[in-house]
Design a protein around this motif. Structure first.
Motif, PDB file in Angstrom:
ATOM      1  N   LEU A  67      13.472  -6.525  -2.698  1.00 43.72           N
ATOM      2  CA  LEU A  67      14.831  -6.051  -2.920  1.00 43.72           C
ATOM      3  C   LEU A  67      15.343  -6.485  -4.290  1.00 43.72           C
ATOM      4  O   LEU A  67      16.031  -5.720  -4.971  1.00 43.72           O
ATOM      5  CB  LEU A  67      15.754  -6.601  -1.829  1.00 43.72           C
ATOM      6  N   TYR A  68      14.973  -7.696  -4.713  1.00 42.50           N
ATOM      7  CA  TYR A  68      15.537  -8.239  -5.947  1.00 42.50           C
ATOM      8  C   TYR A  68      14.881  -7.664  -7.191  1.00 42.50           C
ATOM      9  O   TYR A  68      15.500  -7.641  -8.265  1.00 42.50           O
ATOM     10  CB  TYR A  68      15.436  -9.760  -5.939  1.00 42.50           C
ATOM     11  N   CYS A  69      13.649  -7.197  -7.082  1.00 42.46           N
ATOM     12  CA  CYS A  69      13.040  -6.478  -8.213  1.00 42.46           C
ATOM     13  C   CYS A  69      13.279  -4.980  -8.088  1.00 42.46           C
ATOM     14  O   CYS A  69      12.909  -4.221  -8.974  1.00 42.46           O
ATOM     15  CB  CYS A  69      11.544  -6.776  -8.301  1.00 42.46           C
ATOM     16  N   GLN A  70      13.877  -4.567  -6.977  1.00 46.01           N
ATOM     17  CA  GLN A  70      14.282  -3.184  -6.703  1.00 46.01           C
ATOM     18  C   GLN A  70      13.117  -2.211  -6.571  1.00 46.01           C
ATOM     19  O   GLN A  70      13.201  -1.058  -6.979  1.00 46.01           O
ATOM     20  CB  GLN A  70      15.308  -2.712  -7.754  1.00 46.01           C
ATOM     21  N   ASN A  74      17.127  -1.960   1.257  1.00 46.12           N
ATOM     22  CA  ASN A  74      17.290  -2.125   2.691  1.00 46.12           C
ATOM     23  C   ASN A  74      18.094  -0.968   3.276  1.00 46.12           C
ATOM     24  O   ASN A  74      19.061  -0.497   2.681  1.00 46.12           O
ATOM     25  CB  ASN A  74      18.016  -3.448   2.958  1.00 46.12           C
ATOM     26  N   THR A  75      17.688  -0.489   4.471  1.00 47.32           N
ATOM     27  CA  THR A  75      18.456   0.552   5.169  1.00 47.32           C
ATOM     28  C   THR A  75      18.820   0.133   6.583  1.00 47.32           C
ATOM     29  O   THR A  75      19.261   0.958   7.377  1.00 47.32           O
ATOM     30  CB  THR A  75      17.659   1.880   5.224  1.00 47.32           C
ATOM     31  N   SER A  76      18.642  -1.127   6.905  1.00 48.85           N
ATOM     32  CA  SER A  76      18.966  -1.629   8.239  1.00 48.85           C
ATOM     33  C   SER A  76      20.214  -2.496   8.170  1.00 48.85           C
ATOM     34  O   SER A  76      20.316  -3.392   7.332  1.00 48.85           O
ATOM     35  CB  SER A  76      17.801  -2.455   8.796  1.00 48.85           C
ATOM     36  N   SER A  77      21.140  -2.275   9.074  1.00 47.15           N
ATOM     37  CA  SER A  77      22.355  -3.080   9.126  1.00 47.15           C
ATOM     38  C   SER A  77      22.078  -4.492   9.627  1.00 47.15           C
ATOM     39  O   SER A  77      22.951  -5.363   9.549  1.00 47.15           O
ATOM     40  CB  SER A  77      23.395  -2.415  10.034  1.00 47.15           C
ATOM     41  N   SER A  78      20.862  -4.742  10.109  1.00 39.96           N
ATOM     42  CA  SER A  78      20.510  -6.069  10.607  1.00 39.96           C
ATOM     43  C   SER A  78      20.209  -7.049   9.484  1.00 39.96           C
ATOM     44  O   SER A  78      20.196  -8.264   9.707  1.00 39.96           O
ATOM     45  CB  SER A  78      19.278  -5.971  11.527  1.00 39.96           C
ATOM     46  N   PHE A  79      19.926  -6.550   8.283  1.00 38.80           N
ATOM     47  CA  PHE A  79      19.512  -7.407   7.187  1.00 38.80           C
ATOM     48  C   PHE A  79      20.534  -7.345   6.050  1.00 38.80           C
ATOM     49  O   PHE A  79      20.920  -6.251   5.617  1.00 38.80           O
ATOM     50  CB  PHE A  79      18.138  -6.982   6.662  1.00 38.80           C
ATOM     51  N   THR A  80      20.915  -8.498   5.546  1.00 45.68           N
ATOM     52  CA  THR A  80      21.889  -8.550   4.453  1.00 45.68           C
ATOM     53  C   THR A  80      21.376  -9.313   3.233  1.00 45.68           C
ATOM     54  O   THR A  80      22.145  -9.620   2.334  1.00 45.68           O
ATOM     55  CB  THR A  80      23.201  -9.203   4.940  1.00 45.68           C
ATOM     56  N   ASP A 268      10.650   1.071   9.801  1.00 39.53           N
ATOM     57  CA  ASP A 268      11.699   1.938   9.252  1.00 39.53           C
ATOM     58  C   ASP A 268      12.989   1.215   8.917  1.00 39.53           C
ATOM     59  O   ASP A 268      14.074   1.686   9.236  1.00 39.53           O
ATOM     60  CB  ASP A 268      12.001   3.063  10.248  1.00 39.53           C
ATOM     61  N   GLU A 269      12.886   0.076   8.241  1.00 39.18           N
ATOM     62  CA  GLU A 269      14.083  -0.686   7.894  1.00 39.18           C
ATOM     63  C   GLU A 269      14.358  -0.685   6.394  1.00 39.18           C
ATOM     64  O   GLU A 269      15.219  -1.425   5.928  1.00 39.18           O
ATOM     65  CB  GLU A 269      13.937  -2.124   8.400  1.00 39.18           C
ATOM     66  N   SER A 270      13.631   0.146   5.654  1.00 37.06           N
ATOM     67  CA  SER A 270      13.835   0.214   4.213  1.00 37.06           C
ATOM     68  C   SER A 270      13.349   1.545   3.684  1.00 37.06           C
ATOM     69  O   SER A 270      12.622   2.277   4.366  1.00 37.06           O
ATOM     70  CB  SER A 270      13.091  -0.925   3.501  1.00 37.06           C
ATOM     71  N   ARG A 271      13.759   1.854   2.470  1.00 39.27           N
ATOM     72  CA  ARG A 271      13.294   3.033   1.745  1.00 39.27           C
ATOM     73  C   ARG A 271      13.144   2.670   0.268  1.00 39.27           C
ATOM     74  O   ARG A 271      13.583   1.602  -0.177  1.00 39.27           O
ATOM     75  CB  ARG A 271      14.280   4.196   1.908  1.00 39.27           C
ATOM     76  N   ALA A 272      12.531   3.540  -0.484  1.00 36.19           N
ATOM     77  CA  ALA A 272      12.411   3.330  -1.925  1.00 36.19           C
ATOM     78  C   ALA A 272      13.795   3.171  -2.533  1.00 36.19           C
ATOM     79  O   ALA A 272      14.762   3.812  -2.103  1.00 36.19           O
ATOM     80  CB  ALA A 272      11.691   4.505  -2.563  1.00 36.19           C
ATOM     81  N   VAL A 314      17.456   4.919  -2.306  1.00 35.74           N
ATOM     82  CA  VAL A 314      18.691   4.308  -1.826  1.00 35.74           C
ATOM     83  C   VAL A 314      19.159   3.251  -2.823  1.00 35.74           C
ATOM     84  O   VAL A 314      18.354   2.421  -3.262  1.00 35.74           O
ATOM     85  CB  VAL A 314      18.463   3.660  -0.445  1.00 35.74           C
ATOM     86  N   PRO A 315      20.439   3.241  -3.197  1.00 39.72           N
ATOM     87  CA  PRO A 315      20.937   2.174  -4.071  1.00 39.72           C
ATOM     88  C   PRO A 315      20.775   0.809  -3.407  1.00 39.72           C
ATOM     89  O   PRO A 315      20.912   0.681  -2.194  1.00 39.72           O
ATOM     90  CB  PRO A 315      22.417   2.532  -4.264  1.00 39.72           C
ATOM     91  N   ASN A 316      20.525  -0.197  -4.201  1.00 50.39           N
ATOM     92  CA  ASN A 316      20.360  -1.538  -3.650  1.00 50.39           C
ATOM     93  C   ASN A 316      21.706  -2.165  -3.302  1.00 50.39           C
ATOM     94  O   ASN A 316      22.693  -1.988  -4.014  1.00 50.39           O
ATOM     95  CB  ASN A 316      19.632  -2.441  -4.648  1.00 50.39           C
TER      96      ASN A 316
END
Length: 533
Positions: A67-70, A74-80, A268-272, A314-316
């Motif tokens: 996530l930090y190098c993009q 993340n697309t899951s509301s479970s992860f912040t 299925d908890e993330s996308r590009a 998806v925007p980070n």
């Protein structure tokens, strides 16, 4: 060897059941342990220390450095964690515990046996190289960490400065190469229990020298004299010279789900990320030839929906409330699951339900360092005037072509085109121009490195923090009050885990850590010279 496979299974269970233990367990006196052969220790270092266990990989990489190098969003509301919320359990189970229990402790157990077993020497040197890889990752992620006294039976472990750790890594790699180059007789050798090179000593020498060059470059802005000295010394030695030398971990029984990146993405908890998609579709004058190798089409496009976009990211750091919007759902965005993995997703959005890997034999190792990266390191070394680096442009262009070759190795026939290779490399902002200034050239090198080392997210995040490149998009929302995306600010490192803050409090809360900045997500590590906000 069946024995080491059984041991890996048993130790996996032990690791899961004891993942929250503190340094008392991590630093049991190795002198009290019966002699253990390096052939039993190395596979555990590699299997657990480099996160082949997919749950550990998710916690160590997918929920942090990816996530930090993009590379992804993340697309899951479970992860912040993409909103810069630190989860101590993930960091401990995915990063802290594997390093100290499976890297540091394993090598300390072997060291007392060396005097009575000189035949272990070469095997031990290879273990030192493995530890060096992991140590660089750990200190890059956390900054100052327990190092010199870790794993020797102490209960409270002092923290060491990142500078001292890096200097020791140079020593470890140099000494390991010196020993391995002697080709001593009567040495026992690893075979299949070495999950990276199957005991090939010459390849381990190349990797160690290449790692020395990587570490030297990390110091280029903070300690340029040391960086140049170590970098030029590495450039005199044999380096990773082709994709056949690439270092990656292959589990004992590779199969279509053994790669932890692919297995984790199935849920299925993330996308590009939007950054990744924009980079592959818009950075060059033509579409990046690696597009189909890295990304899938969106599911909505495959289904023929009228408003669908073929490749979308998806925007980070989206707020949780935005994740439910149609434009950010999984079906309308691309997965980082392209043809490079040997998958055929022509009729599927991401490859989990319909498309399968061509065969179990087509396993892509979990990469640690590749030829493409070495080319870009040499390109930057040449840019800096380091002797032995060669020509900057030639290295830069070779790095891009090496990336093309590597990503196409397992791709199904007809899944990519080579037609635009030369146009991509020689035109627009990708093209090398000797008249450009240092910063423009450096941005080109690091941007192409960011793509070329994919999916090595740990290295990609470290290089962004070192250089400020590629130019990433600020996250949409930060839930960390010390980081303000509206001011283009990014996360700097991970903070120390809670077990350390309670069990090793005196050292873990020392205000002199990290150059007197202490600890926190907005604290820069030693080599981070604030080339980004």
């Amino acid at each position: 060897m069946k024995l080491h496979k059984i041991l890996i299974t048993l130790l996996s269970a032990i690791t899961i059941s004891s993942c929250t233990s503190g340094f008392e367990e991590m630093n049991k006196d190795p002198m009290a342990v019966n002699e253990i052969s390096p052939s039993l220790s190395l596979p555990n270092m590699q299997y657990h220390g480099f996160h082949i266990v997919y749950g550990d990989y998710q916690r160590a990489a997918l929920l942090y450095s990816f996530l930090y190098c993009q590379y992804l969003a993340n697309t899951s509301s479970s992860f912040t964690s993409g909103n810069y919320v630190f989860n101590t359990s993930w960091a401990e189970r995915g990063l802290w515990t594997p390093y100290y229990q499976q890297m540091v402790k394993r090598i300390r157990e072997i060291e007392p046996t060396l005097e009575n077993h000189p035949e272990y020497n070469d095997m031990y040197q290879i273990m030192r190289i493995n530890l060096a890889i992991s140590t660089i990752r750990m200190t890059d992620t956390f900054g100052d960490i327990p190092y010199f006294k870790a794993g020797i039976g102490e209960t409270l472990i002092p923290y060491d400065s990142q500078k001292d750790i890096y200097y020791d890594v140079f020593k470890e790699l140099t000494e390991a190469v010196t020993e391995l180059k002697q080709k001593k007789s009567n040495q026992l050798q690893y075979n299949t229990e070495d999950l990276i090179y199957q005991g090939d000593v010459d390849k381990w020498i190349k990797l160690a020298n290449s790692l020395r060059l990587r570490a030297a470059m990390r110091l280029s802005f903070i300690d340029p004299d040391k960086a140049k000295a170590e970098g030029e010394a590495a450039l005199k030695e044999s380096l990773i010279a082709s994709n056949s030398d690439n270092a990656g971990v292959t589990p004992p029984q590779p199969n279509r789900w053994a790669n932890p990146l692919l297995r984790s993405l199935v849920v299925d908890e993330s996308r590009a990320s939007k950054t990744m998609v924009d980079m592959l579709t818009s950075y060059g004058t033509v579409t990046d030839p690696r597009l189909t190798l890295i990304l899938s089409q969106s599911g909505a496009w495959v289904k023929g929906e009228a408003d669908a976009v073929q490749y979308r990211g998806v925007p980070n750091g989206l707020p949780v409330t935005d994740l439910s919007l149609p434009e950010y759902d999984n079906s309308h965005n691309s997965c980082i699951w392209g043809y490079m993995w040997g998958y055929d997703w022509n009729s599927a959005a991401k490859g989990s339900n319909v498309a399968k890997p061509n065969t179990d034999a087509n396993f892509t190792p979990l990469g640690l360092m590749n030829y493409s990266e070495v080319c870009f390191l040499k390109a930057e070394a040449a840019l800096r005037g380091w002797q032995g680096a060669g020509d900057a442009q030639a290295n830069y262009e070779e790095g891009i072509r090496a990336s093309f070759e590597e990503m196409r190795a397992l791709a199904p026939e007809g899944s990519y085109s080579t037609t635009d290779d030369n146009t991509y490399i020689t035109t627009g902002q990708v093209a090398w121009n000797n008249a450009d200034d240092f910063e423009i050239k450096l941005e080109k090198i690091i941007t192409q490195k960011w793509i070329g080392i994919y999916p090595n997210s740990e290295e990609a995040w470290a290089e962004f923090r070192r250089t400020g490149y590629p130019k990433l998009n600020p996250v949409k929302q930060s839930l960390e009050p010390t980081i303000n995306p509206a001011n283009n600010e990014f996360i700097k490192k991970l903070r120390y885990v809670d077990n350390e803050l309670s069990n090793n409090k005196e050292y873990a809360t020392d205000p002199t850590l990290n150059g007197g900045k202490g600890d926190g997500l907005s604290v820069r590590v030693w080599w981070d010279t604030a080339r980004y906000k």
